[in-house]
Motif scaffolding. Structure first.
Motif, PDB file in Angstrom:
ATOM      1  N   THR A 112       0.840  -1.205   0.000  1.00  0.00           N
ATOM      2  CA  THR A 112       0.000   0.000   0.000  1.00  0.00           C
ATOM      3  C   THR A 112       0.872   1.251   0.000  1.00  0.00           C
ATOM      4  O   THR A 112       0.634   2.180  -0.784  1.00  0.00           O
ATOM      5  N   GLU A 113       1.892   1.300   0.855  1.00  0.00           N
ATOM      6  CA  GLU A 113       2.772   2.469   0.936  1.00  0.00           C
ATOM      7  C   GLU A 113       3.568   2.656  -0.357  1.00  0.00           C
ATOM      8  O   GLU A 113       3.738   3.786  -0.823  1.00  0.00           O
ATOM      9  N   ALA A 114       4.048   1.558  -0.948  1.00  0.00           N
ATOM     10  CA  ALA A 114       4.808   1.652  -2.189  1.00  0.00           C
ATOM     11  C   ALA A 114       3.930   2.230  -3.304  1.00  0.00           C
ATOM     12  O   ALA A 114       4.381   3.077  -4.084  1.00  0.00           O
ATOM     13  N   ARG A 125      10.191   8.132  -0.039  1.00  0.00           N
ATOM     14  CA  ARG A 125      11.159   7.826   0.996  1.00  0.00           C
ATOM     15  C   ARG A 125      11.511   6.338   0.892  1.00  0.00           C
ATOM     16  O   ARG A 125      10.810   5.572   0.232  1.00  0.00           O
ATOM     17  N   ALA A 126      12.583   5.963   1.523  1.00  0.00           N
ATOM     18  CA  ALA A 126      12.980   4.553   1.548  1.00  0.00           C
ATOM     19  C   ALA A 126      12.110   3.829   2.569  1.00  0.00           C
ATOM     20  O   ALA A 126      11.971   4.281   3.706  1.00  0.00           O
ATOM     21  N   ILE A 127      11.518   2.716   2.145  1.00  0.00           N
ATOM     22  CA  ILE A 127      10.685   1.920   3.057  1.00  0.00           C
ATOM     23  C   ILE A 127      11.082   0.453   2.936  1.00  0.00           C
ATOM     24  O   ILE A 127      11.687   0.034   1.962  1.00  0.00           O
ATOM     25  N   TYR A 128      10.730  -0.297   3.958  1.00  0.00           N
ATOM     26  CA  TYR A 128      10.857  -1.744   3.891  1.00  0.00           C
ATOM     27  C   TYR A 128       9.750  -2.341   4.738  1.00  0.00           C
ATOM     28  O   TYR A 128       9.159  -1.693   5.599  1.00  0.00           O
ATOM     29  N   GLY A 129       9.410  -3.581   4.419  1.00  0.00           N
ATOM     30  CA  GLY A 129       8.337  -4.258   5.139  1.00  0.00           C
ATOM     31  C   GLY A 129       8.097  -5.624   4.532  1.00  0.00           C
ATOM     32  O   GLY A 129       8.965  -6.187   3.869  1.00  0.00           O
ATOM     33  N   GLN A 147      12.563  -4.599  -4.287  1.00  0.00           N
ATOM     34  CA  GLN A 147      13.696  -5.520  -4.213  1.00  0.00           C
ATOM     35  C   GLN A 147      13.599  -6.314  -2.925  1.00  0.00           C
ATOM     36  O   GLN A 147      13.646  -5.735  -1.844  1.00  0.00           O
ATOM     37  N   PRO A 148      13.455  -7.647  -3.011  1.00  0.00           N
ATOM     38  CA  PRO A 148      13.438  -8.429  -1.776  1.00  0.00           C
ATOM     39  C   PRO A 148      14.812  -8.450  -1.121  1.00  0.00           C
ATOM     40  O   PRO A 148      15.827  -8.453  -1.807  1.00  0.00           O
TER      41      PRO A 148
END
Length: 157
Positions: A112-114, A125-129, A147-148
């Motif tokens: 959702t954020e991506a 911004r840079a995110i991960y999840g 990118q995983p």
């Protein structure tokens, strides 16, 4: 089963087991035998000493003289992980730490954020999840770069 020491055209050495020498020849002709390091199909057998023994040629066992038993010195522990693998794991761990320091963790809301960022609904911004395989595929089909992060075996054990 026959174990062959093999090498590729780039000089990488490795071993492989085959049911017979004919099976090895067939698999090489079909291109099934490839170098595990560079994936080259140009492999050849290395010179090996056979590890065969015949009972008639082996010397008779000799009894060792009796010596009072002394405790054996403690052996150094044997590493189950090779040095290159240890270095690779350290690099992956450093990558995880870098991402955790420099990006926002959005948990299960990653997809959702991506999408929000891609379509201009949220600040870039840079995110991960976390995302399921289907969610990641869907993001890529929409042209959203994801990118995983590689995982480590000890992270899962």
């Amino acid at each position: 089963m026959i174990r062959y020491a093999l090498s590729c055209e780039s000089g990488h050495s490795f071993e492989s087991w085959f049911p017979s020498s004919e099976s090895y020849d067939e698999q090489v002709r079909a291109g099934f035998v490839t170098c595990p390091f560079c994936n080259s199909p140009k492999v050849a057998k290395q010179i090996m000493a056979p590890s065969l023994g015949r009972a008639a040629t082996l010397p008779a066992p000799v009894e060792a003289p009796s010596v009072p038993a002394t405790p054996a010195p403690a052996e150094a522990p044997v590493s189950l992980v090779s040095e290159p693998e240890r270095q690779l794991r350290a690099m992956i761990r450093a990558l995880h730490e870098h991402v955790a320091r420099t990006a926002d963790h959005v948990g299960e809301n990653f997809a959702t954020e991506a999408r929000k960022m891609h379509y201009g609904e949220a600040e870039q911004r840079a995110i991960y999840g976390e995302a399921s395989l289907n969610e990641a595929r869907s993001l890529m089909e929409e042209g959203i770069a994801v990118q995983p992060l590689p995982s480590l075996p000890d992270d899962r054990n």
